[in-house]
Design a protein around this motif. Structure first.
Motif, short mmCIF file in Angstrom:
data_model
loop_
_atom_site.label_atom_id
_atom_site.label_comp_id
_atom_site.label_asym_id
_atom_site.label_seq_id
_atom_site.Cartn_x
_atom_site.Cartn_y
_atom_site.Cartn_z
N TYR A 1 31.18 46.89 42.70
CA TYR A 1 30.81 47.15 44.09
C TYR A 1 30.91 45.87 44.91
O TYR A 1 30.27 44.87 44.60
CB TYR A 1 29.37 47.71 44.16
CG TYR A 1 29.29 49.08 43.53
CD1 TYR A 1 29.63 50.22 44.25
CD2 TYR A 1 28.95 49.23 42.19
CE1 TYR A 1 29.61 51.47 43.67
CE2 TYR A 1 28.93 50.49 41.60
CZ TYR A 1 29.26 51.60 42.34
OH TYR A 1 29.25 52.84 41.76
N SER B 1 29.61 47.24 50.22
CA SER B 1 28.99 48.39 49.56
C SER B 1 27.53 48.15 49.21
O SER B 1 26.81 49.10 48.91
CB SER B 1 29.76 48.74 48.28
OG SER B 1 31.14 48.82 48.54
N ASP C 1 35.19 48.98 50.61
CA ASP C 1 34.94 49.53 51.95
C ASP C 1 36.19 50.15 52.55
O ASP C 1 36.19 50.56 53.70
CB ASP C 1 34.36 48.45 52.88
CG ASP C 1 35.22 47.20 52.93
OD1 ASP C 1 36.20 47.10 52.17
OD2 ASP C 1 34.90 46.31 53.73
N SER D 1 33.49 53.33 48.36
CA SER D 1 32.12 53.50 47.87
C SER D 1 31.34 54.41 48.80
O SER D 1 30.18 54.71 48.55
CB SER D 1 31.43 52.16 47.72
OG SER D 1 31.26 51.56 48.97
#
Ligand code: ASP
Ligand code: MG
Length: 407
Positions: free
Chosen positions: A8, A12, A175, A232
């Protein structure tokens, strides 16, 4: 049991709400019966903020302490994500890079992973826990100091860890929705790719496509770990980076890079050994030279132009001036207003004529090409910085990418 590694990125996990939704996503995967290791980045722009703070405190370079500082960013995220997962009723434990056994070279700020001794990660998984690992960092076993892997390094942590654990999948949650045929902010007609090869992704990432750190793609290729880049924020399908794709696109995508500057040393004596004497000191100073062009003139001298990251421009210019004087060359000039546009496609290996089409498209738009470099699956041109958006758009449409199909 299927083992998946998630990663991540900063956006995120930018705030508490997003951390809770990341935790939810991880728990969903765990509840489907997967073993899950999640690699996390620092929250939002935290790494930049820490760099800014260091610059306010000191204008000298402190490689070891800088790594101590920057690794704190990822450490914050890993603990918060583990807490949020526990609150959802699933056991979770977090590890720093060092605790996760990520052993690196000692080069602070640019360390390379040399080995992963993931015993604690495996133990955690065996105990039925979700394991969270701080991205972008490791430890140099010689000095026992923590190190960082360079900007974007959490991608490398994730793919390397997936390789070390023989994971079934590596999913990079980010993203954006995946890898696009060009930067959608520049080319509204850009489309998301369903798949591309490691080789293509490596070329695109090295040419400025920010979506994956190049070294992470190298790991994927070396160890045969498919990399799935996806959003995400929703369940969309994303892009799969893998060894081979169904279709051998001649032009898969276009990347551009505005982070380089061009240096020219004029009237360099045209004798054997001169290029070595120009580029050795640059290499010794840690300057990563990208494109090089040498123009032979007729009076026994030559102009050498090359590009370097703008962040290294001061060092590069200083070295170039010293060398120019030592070898009795002419002046050194600097051009910051340049950009590189790169066309990539695996099908170029077999299909010729893409270079000439690229040059024709740029010519038709009256865009001057200052430098050219190629690989078997890539063509890059340096153009004026203020023409680069136009160049990318023109190539995207001229090479047939606007309608989603390749040339
Ligand atoms: N936080 C680090 C950076 O901003 C590493 C990463 O996010 O991958 O570069
Ligand atoms: Mg990134």
């Amino acid at each position: 049991m299927t083992l998946v590694v998630h990663k991540y990125g900063g956006t995120s996990v930018a705030d508490a709400d997003r951390i809770r939704s990341v935790a939810k996503r991880i728990v969903d995967s765990y509840n489907e019966g997967n073993g899950v290791v999640a690699v996390v980045s620092a929250m939002g722009r935290r790494t930049d903020e820490l760099l800014g703070l260091a610059a306010e405190v000191s204008d000298r370079s402190h490689p070891r302490e800088m790594d101590m500082l920057l690794t704190a960013g990822e450490r914050v995220t890993m603990a918060l994500v583990a807490m949020a997962i526990q609150d959802l009723g699933v056991a979770a434990t977090s590890f720093t890079g060092s605790q996760a056994g990520i052993l690196t070279t000692g080069k602070h700020g640019q360390a390379e992973i040399v080995e992963i001794r993931a015993d604690r990660v495996r133990e955690g998984l065996d105990e039925g826990k979700v394991v969270i690992v701080a991205g972008f960092q490791g430890v140099d076993p010689a000095s026992k100091d923590v190190t960082t892997l360079g900007r974007g390094g959490s991608d490398a942590t994730a793919v390397a860890l997936a390789a070390a654990l023989s994971a079934d999948r590596c999913e990079i949650y980010t993203d954006v929705d995946g890898v696009f045929t060009a930067d959608p902010r520049v080319v509204p007609a850009a489309t998301k790719l369903l798949e591309l090869t490691y080789e293509e992704m490596l070329e695109l990432a090295s040419a400025g496509a920010g979506v994956l750190m190049p070294r992470s793609v190298e790991f994927g290729r070396r160890f045969g770990i498919p990399i799935h880049v996806r959003s995400s924020f929703h369940g969309g399908e994303g892009t799969l980076v893998k060894e081979e794709t169904m279709e051998q696109a001649v032009v898969r995508g276009i990347a551009h890079d505005e982070s380089e500057a061009k240096l020219t040393i004029s009237r360099v004596p045209d004798t054997p050994g001169v290029a070595a004497s120009v580029f050795e000191p640059l290499a010794a100073a840690g300057v990563n030279v990208d494109m090089i062009v040498q123009n032979v003139s007729h009076d026994g001298s030559t102009d050498i132009s090359f590009t370097v990251p703008i962040s290294m421009l001061d060092v590069a210019e200083r070295e170039a001036r010293t060398v120019a004087e030592a070898i009795d060359a002419g002046s050194v000039s600097v051009d910051k207003d340049i950009a590189k546009v790169t066309v990539v496609g695996i099908g170029m290996k077999t299909e010729s004529g893409i270079a000439s089409r690229m040059f024709r498209i740029l010519a038709d738009h009256d865009i001057n090409i200052q430098m050219i470099s190629t690989s078997p699956i890539r063509i890059s041109c340096v153009v004026a910085g203020d023409r680069v958006s136009e160049a990318v758009k023109a190539l995207h449409s001229g090479l047939g990418l606007d309608d989603g199909a390749s040339a």
